[in-house]
Design an enzyme around this catalytic site. Sequence first.
Site, PDB file in Angstrom:
ATOM      1  N   LYS A  25       0.840  -1.200   0.000  1.00 18.79           N
ATOM      2  CA  LYS A  25       0.000   0.000   0.000  1.00 18.79           C
ATOM      3  C   LYS A  25       0.879   1.255   0.000  1.00 18.79           C
ATOM      4  CE  LYS A  25      -3.981   1.863   2.645  1.00 18.79           C
ATOM      5  NZ  LYS A  25      -4.877   1.642   3.800  1.00 18.79           N
ATOM      6  N   SER A  47      -9.850   1.801   2.932  1.00 19.74           N
ATOM      7  CA  SER A  47      -8.967   2.540   2.058  1.00 19.74           C
ATOM      8  C   SER A  47      -7.948   1.680   1.305  1.00 19.74           C
ATOM      9  CB  SER A  47      -8.209   3.592   2.871  1.00 19.74           C
ATOM     10  OG  SER A  47      -7.372   2.963   3.831  1.00 19.74           O
ATOM     11  N   SER A 103      -9.972  -0.658   7.068  1.00 20.72           N
ATOM     12  CA  SER A 103      -9.409  -0.498   5.719  1.00 20.72           C
ATOM     13  C   SER A 103      -8.727  -1.711   5.108  1.00 20.72           C
ATOM     14  CB  SER A 103      -8.425   0.658   5.714  1.00 20.72           C
ATOM     15  OG  SER A 103      -9.128   1.859   5.582  1.00 20.72           O
TER      16      SER A 103
HETATM   17  N1  GLN Z   1     -13.081   4.078   6.387  1.00 17.39           N
HETATM   18  C1  GLN Z   1     -12.545   4.472   7.645  1.00 17.39           C
HETATM   19  C2  GLN Z   1     -12.131   5.912   7.579  1.00 17.39           C
HETATM   20  O1  GLN Z   1     -12.450   6.521   6.613  1.00 17.39           O
HETATM   21  C3  GLN Z   1     -11.394   3.591   8.013  1.00 17.39           C
HETATM   22  C4  GLN Z   1     -10.205   3.874   7.200  1.00 17.39           C
HETATM   23  C5  GLN Z   1      -9.041   3.034   7.590  1.00 17.39           C
HETATM   24  O2  GLN Z   1      -9.170   1.998   8.219  1.00 17.39           O
HETATM   25  N2  GLN Z   1      -7.883   3.538   7.236  1.00 17.39           N
HETATM   26  O3  GLN Z   1     -11.534   6.447   8.445  1.00 17.39           O
END
Ligand code: GLN
Length: 498
Positions: A86, A162, A186
């Site tokens: 990532k 994400s 995410s």
């Molecule tokens: N979707 C969640 C957020 O927008 C979690 C994102 C993540 O785990 N990085 O914060």
Amino acid sequence: MMELNKLTAHELIEKLSREEITSDQIVSCLNKRINAIDSEVKAYARVEDGLTSWPVNQLASYNNNRQTGKPANRQTDLQGIPISIKDNICADGLNTECCSKILEGFKPPYDATVIKRLKEAGAIISPLKTNMDEFAFGSSTENSCFGSTRNPWNLECVPGGSSGGSAACVAADEAIWALGSDTGGSIRQPASFCGVVGLKPTYGRVSRYGLIAFASSLDQIGPITKDIRDSALLMNVIAGHDPNDSTSVNIDIPDYTKSLEMDIKGIKIALPKEYFPEGLDPEVKDIINEAINKLKSQGASFENVSLPHTEYAVEVYYIIATAEASSNLARFDGVQYGFRVQDARNKTRNLIEMYKKTRGEGFGEEAKRRIILGTFILSHGYYDAYYLRALKVRTLIKQDFDHVFKGFDCIVTPTSPTPAFKIGEKVEDPLKMYLSDIYTISANLSGIPAISIPCGFTKKGLPVGLQILAKPFNEEMLFRVAYAYEQSTEWHKMKPKL
Ligand code: GLN
């Protein structure tokens, strides 16, 4: 030649050790696949500059140079196996930009601890980083400065986020496996949307050194893989204490692949009623119920429980996560890393104006929303009203889990209340987007490990994920239950038609 990109890491390790294949053949299969489909899937951040720059010089030696001196207690040999990373995990000399304009061109001069460990195990780090929501803010990979990733099962749908790029590249066989990061879901939510396996380890199990911080008390790096054995194998390599991360915990790392040898007879599983509300998507509900029956038939027993503070999880998360993010993102000021507003010397009057213009142009809309919200929450007068109270409720959420784990080995829930949604469907409504994580964020707030595994498909052919949660540092329980389930199903073998 066989399409080696379609295999799992453990299958490739077998073939490499029997000298049936070489690792440059794996890399060329991956390149071929990426060339053929990534313009549609867009799983990678900068595909146009990356394809030729695999560390080919090293490949020749990887072919014959099997690892020696590996830890005696567990399997950690990944010699010659490529892995995709990532875009928020630092790898020496590779663009690491969190898919944000503000980090444009940033090439870290060091490896994150997970990358160092992978290299020591002989893995080949893909020169292409995977696409993500800017700074991991999002649930759909639509907040990337490189554009949206698409779901390999339906290109009109999001891959989740994400870590949508990491999940999509694994699902589409553009990678053997990948690393993602999980602050509120995410890894698990995109894994469930893309029909692959995603694990968020216990907080402190995997070093965060070199992970560009979003919310430091919630972030964990973890594996996204095609099956459970690969997830266990990757944990064997990346888990463990690191003096560079003061929150990493110094306890033994088991051989996670050993958990795959145990059955689940007599295992006690809790079903929290808050995760199965009236309004749950009926297809998701049926698929999860079928999975529960499968586990029952293998000797696990189920009981309904309550995690009464679940209803506060989303609010608590968005207070704590934005507060921490606003503080972590203060370092991006146009001085130390990445982007600076053009011609700052002539076009800005002083340092403050340079900061403002750089941040104004460099951050995307969601990043700005979170920085502003987090700054507000931490400001005088609101700190006690919001932040401090959120911390207290966080403790209550954690205590709910402690209580349930006194009587149960693990908890099973859907990973996400819905399957993948359409691209564009939620971008206009941040609150709706935030609710996509309703089943995943409590694990981050509590620090406990959780895995999402493929457990079926909707009528429209979209994957659904089953989430399993366990006590802190009991990833072995997750692997044990997940593997028993995987053995009795074929979901993990299904491939999207691309
Ligand atoms: N979707 C969640 C957020 O927008 C979690 C994102 C993540 O785990 N990085 O914060």
